[in-house]
Design a protein around this motif. Structure first.
Motif, PDB file in Angstrom:
ATOM      1  N   ARG A   3       0.878  -1.165   0.000  1.00 42.98           N
ATOM      2  CA  ARG A   3       0.000   0.000   0.000  1.00 42.98           C
ATOM      3  C   ARG A   3       0.917   1.216   0.000  1.00 42.98           C
ATOM      4  O   ARG A   3       1.666   1.444   0.957  1.00 42.98           O
ATOM      5  N   VAL A   4       0.883   1.943  -1.095  1.00 41.83           N
ATOM      6  CA  VAL A   4       1.773   3.087  -1.275  1.00 41.83           C
ATOM      7  C   VAL A   4       0.922   4.347  -1.239  1.00 41.83           C
ATOM      8  O   VAL A   4       0.089   4.564  -2.121  1.00 41.83           O
ATOM      9  N   THR A   5       1.117   5.166  -0.234  1.00 41.83           N
ATOM     10  CA  THR A   5       0.346   6.395  -0.066  1.00 41.83           C
ATOM     11  C   THR A   5       1.193   7.575  -0.522  1.00 41.83           C
ATOM     12  O   THR A   5       2.305   7.769  -0.034  1.00 41.83           O
ATOM     13  N   VAL A   6       0.654   8.333  -1.463  1.00 47.02           N
ATOM     14  CA  VAL A   6       1.361   9.486  -2.014  1.00 47.02           C
ATOM     15  C   VAL A   6       0.639  10.751  -1.571  1.00 47.02           C
ATOM     16  O   VAL A   6      -0.580  10.885  -1.753  1.00 47.02           O
ATOM     17  N   VAL A   7       1.389  11.669  -0.972  1.00 46.28           N
ATOM     18  CA  VAL A   7       0.866  12.981  -0.567  1.00 46.28           C
ATOM     19  C   VAL A   7       1.757  14.032  -1.224  1.00 46.28           C
ATOM     20  O   VAL A   7       2.924  14.184  -0.847  1.00 46.28           O
ATOM     21  N   GLY A   8       1.213  14.717  -2.223  1.00 46.82           N
ATOM     22  CA  GLY A   8       2.080  15.624  -2.988  1.00 46.82           C
ATOM     23  C   GLY A   8       3.198  14.829  -3.645  1.00 46.82           C
ATOM     24  O   GLY A   8       2.956  13.935  -4.446  1.00 46.82           O
ATOM     25  N   ARG A   9       4.437  15.108  -3.254  1.00 47.64           N
ATOM     26  CA  ARG A   9       5.575  14.358  -3.775  1.00 47.64           C
ATOM     27  C   ARG A   9       6.193  13.448  -2.720  1.00 47.64           C
ATOM     28  O   ARG A   9       7.264  12.871  -2.946  1.00 47.64           O
ATOM     29  N   SER A  10       5.515  13.307  -1.584  1.00 45.35           N
ATOM     30  CA  SER A  10       5.987  12.411  -0.525  1.00 45.35           C
ATOM     31  C   SER A  10       5.369  11.030  -0.706  1.00 45.35           C
ATOM     32  O   SER A  10       4.177  10.915  -1.022  1.00 45.35           O
ATOM     33  N   VAL A  11       6.173   9.992  -0.510  1.00 43.85           N
ATOM     34  CA  VAL A  11       5.735   8.616  -0.752  1.00 43.85           C
ATOM     35  C   VAL A  11       5.938   7.794   0.515  1.00 43.85           C
ATOM     36  O   VAL A  11       7.032   7.787   1.093  1.00 43.85           O
ATOM     37  N   PHE A  12       4.884   7.097   0.942  1.00 43.60           N
ATOM     38  CA  PHE A  12       4.926   6.259   2.136  1.00 43.60           C
ATOM     39  C   PHE A  12       4.510   4.842   1.730  1.00 43.60           C
ATOM     40  O   PHE A  12       3.360   4.618   1.341  1.00 43.60           O
ATOM     41  N   ALA A  13       5.454   3.917   1.795  1.00 41.68           N
ATOM     42  CA  ALA A  13       5.191   2.555   1.330  1.00 41.68           C
ATOM     43  C   ALA A  13       5.172   1.578   2.501  1.00 41.68           C
ATOM     44  O   ALA A  13       6.069   1.586   3.342  1.00 41.68           O
ATOM     45  N   ALA A  14       4.127   0.746   2.536  1.00 36.56           N
ATOM     46  CA  ALA A  14       4.022  -0.305   3.547  1.00 36.56           C
ATOM     47  C   ALA A  14       3.776  -1.630   2.844  1.00 36.56           C
ATOM     48  O   ALA A  14       3.049  -1.691   1.852  1.00 36.56           O
ATOM     49  N   GLU A  15       4.395  -2.689   3.364  1.00 40.07           N
ATOM     50  CA  GLU A  15       4.151  -4.016   2.813  1.00 40.07           C
ATOM     51  C   GLU A  15       3.263  -4.812   3.761  1.00 40.07           C
ATOM     52  O   GLU A  15       3.357  -4.694   4.984  1.00 40.07           O
ATOM     53  N   GLU A  62      -3.671  15.170  -5.699  1.00 47.22           N
ATOM     54  CA  GLU A  62      -2.665  15.558  -4.713  1.00 47.22           C
ATOM     55  C   GLU A  62      -2.442  14.446  -3.695  1.00 47.22           C
ATOM     56  O   GLU A  62      -1.555  14.538  -2.851  1.00 47.22           O
ATOM     57  N   PHE A  63      -3.271  13.410  -3.775  1.00 48.96           N
ATOM     58  CA  PHE A  63      -3.205  12.280  -2.846  1.00 48.96           C
ATOM     59  C   PHE A  63      -3.621  11.030  -3.598  1.00 48.96           C
ATOM     60  O   PHE A  63      -4.496  11.068  -4.463  1.00 48.96           O
ATOM     61  N   GLY A  64      -3.004   9.906  -3.280  1.00 51.34           N
ATOM     62  CA  GLY A  64      -3.418   8.638  -3.849  1.00 51.34           C
ATOM     63  C   GLY A  64      -2.953   7.482  -2.996  1.00 51.34           C
ATOM     64  O   GLY A  64      -1.847   7.507  -2.451  1.00 51.34           O
ATOM     65  N   ALA A  65      -3.820   6.471  -2.828  1.00 50.79           N
ATOM     66  CA  ALA A  65      -3.466   5.246  -2.108  1.00 50.79           C
ATOM     67  C   ALA A  65      -3.376   4.130  -3.138  1.00 50.79           C
ATOM     68  O   ALA A  65      -4.394   3.678  -3.676  1.00 50.79           O
ATOM     69  N   ILE A  66      -2.145   3.715  -3.433  1.00 49.76           N
ATOM     70  CA  ILE A  66      -1.867   2.796  -4.531  1.00 49.76           C
ATOM     71  C   ILE A  66      -1.688   1.375  -3.996  1.00 49.76           C
ATOM     72  O   ILE A  66      -0.950   1.149  -3.038  1.00 49.76           O
TER      73      ILE A  66
END
Length: 343
Positions: A223-235, A281-285
């Motif tokens: 689950r990769v959460t993108v806020v603006g240009r910040s990326v937060f990835a969790a497995e 500006e936000f996405g949960a991939i």
């Protein structure tokens, strides 16, 4: 002011509020479900006037011109007065919904996470797959069809199994009308199909088309959460749980081990590019990391949940949203001042 548009039952909003308070930023809270029963709104247009005022959750009244950033989260549908008659409800709901759309239009000068029209357009999963493929993501072979010949030809060329997944949100509702938020009576998840199920589905194509996709063996799900240009990835170690192995949403997500995941730089850049390409500006991939190391894109939720990820991994996503709103707020103020300077 930063305006948060959400249902007060959505706890995500309150975590961002805490971060905004730490930053010392003024904010207001608005829930579309309060209109027209307990929220007031007026829009005056014409003869040089364009004024929109609306009441906030705390009872204060705000002007659209005072709002410089908006977080559009999860507002409820307009909640109608209980005395509204059965033949009036559809009309009253439509009038209220269009008024809210007018309010959002009056806020178009502000920075949004994310603009509502963009969220709606980006929610189309077929558009998502096309966009991701164009940006160089690995995507599963997919067909959406109501043609039996096309479906059978696609399935016969897939050696490793085929899944069905909904193109929409997958929820089954029981509603009394468009104005009724409805009751969820079931959910449809991604499912690995056997031949009898495939044939049963194909026989009903005239009632409902279907999306088929090749099944891809997973190492972990991401689950990769993108806020603006910040990326937060969790497995998510979904493969250790049989009920979650095909679709982690089927199982108890809190029982699945979560870990922070270090994405390769090129995958991180593609995730940011995808969100930008979809005008968000936000996405949960949702992605898969395959056993051979490949990363495969599945879908993106333009307004998805993330708080459980933050809780289980410590990733500071709420803080990033608050800081992104702050940056957008300050930039909107600068733009407004620049517009007042004679050229």
């Amino acid at each position: 002011m930063i305006l948060i548009i959400s249902d007060r039952r959505d706890i995500h909003a309150y975590f961002v509020v805490v971060e905004l308070e730490k930053l010392g930023i003024e904010y207001g809270f608005l829930n579309g479900a309060d209109f027209p029963t307990s929220m007031t709104m007026s829009q005056s247009i014409g003869e040089g006037a364009d004024l929109c005022t609306f009441s906030l959750e705390d009872g204060s009244v705000a002007k659209s011109s005072e709002v410089h950033a908006v977080w559009y989260r999860k507002p409820g549908l307009p909640r109608l007065h209980p005395e509204t008659g059965p033949h009036e409800r559809e009309f009253a709901f439509g009038e209220s919904r269009e008024g809210l759309r007018g309010l959002y239009d009056a806020l178009r000068h502000a920075y949004w996470i994310s603009p509502l029209d963009n969220i709606n357009k980006a929610s189309n999963k077929l558009r998502q797959l096309r966009t991701a493929a164009r940006l160089g993501f690995n995507v599963p072979r997919t067909v959406y069809t109501n043609d039996p010949t096309t479906a059978r030809a696609f399935i016969s060329n897939i050696a490793g199994g085929v899944i069905y997944k909904p193109v929409g949100d997958g929820a089954l509702f029981e509603r009394a009308g468009r104005w009724d938020p409805g009751t969820v009576v079931g959910e449809i998840y991604a499912s690995l199909l056997d031949q009898s199920t495939i044939e049963a589905g194909i026989s009903r194509f005239s009632a409902c088309p279907a999306l088929f996709q090749e099944y891809i063996e997973k190492d972990v799900e991401l689950r990769v959460t993108v806020v603006g240009r910040s990326v937060f990835a969790a497995e998510l170690d979904s493969q250790s749980h049989q009920d979650a192995s095909v679709d982690w949403r089927r199982g108890d997500v809190l029982a699945i081990e979560h870990r922070v995941h270090e994405l390769p730089i090129e995958v991180r850049q593609k995730c940011v590019s995808l969100v930008e390409e979809l005008d968000l500006e936000f996405g949960a991939i949702d992605m898969i990391k395959c056993k051979d190391g490949r990363y495969v894109f599945l879908e993106i939720n333009p307004n998805g949940q993330y708080l459980w990820i933050e809780d289980m991994t410590g990733l500071k996503i709420s803080r990033a949203i608050a800081e992104q709103l702050q940056r957008g707020h300050e930039e909107a103020i600068r733009r407004g001042r620049a517009c007042q300077v004679p050229c």
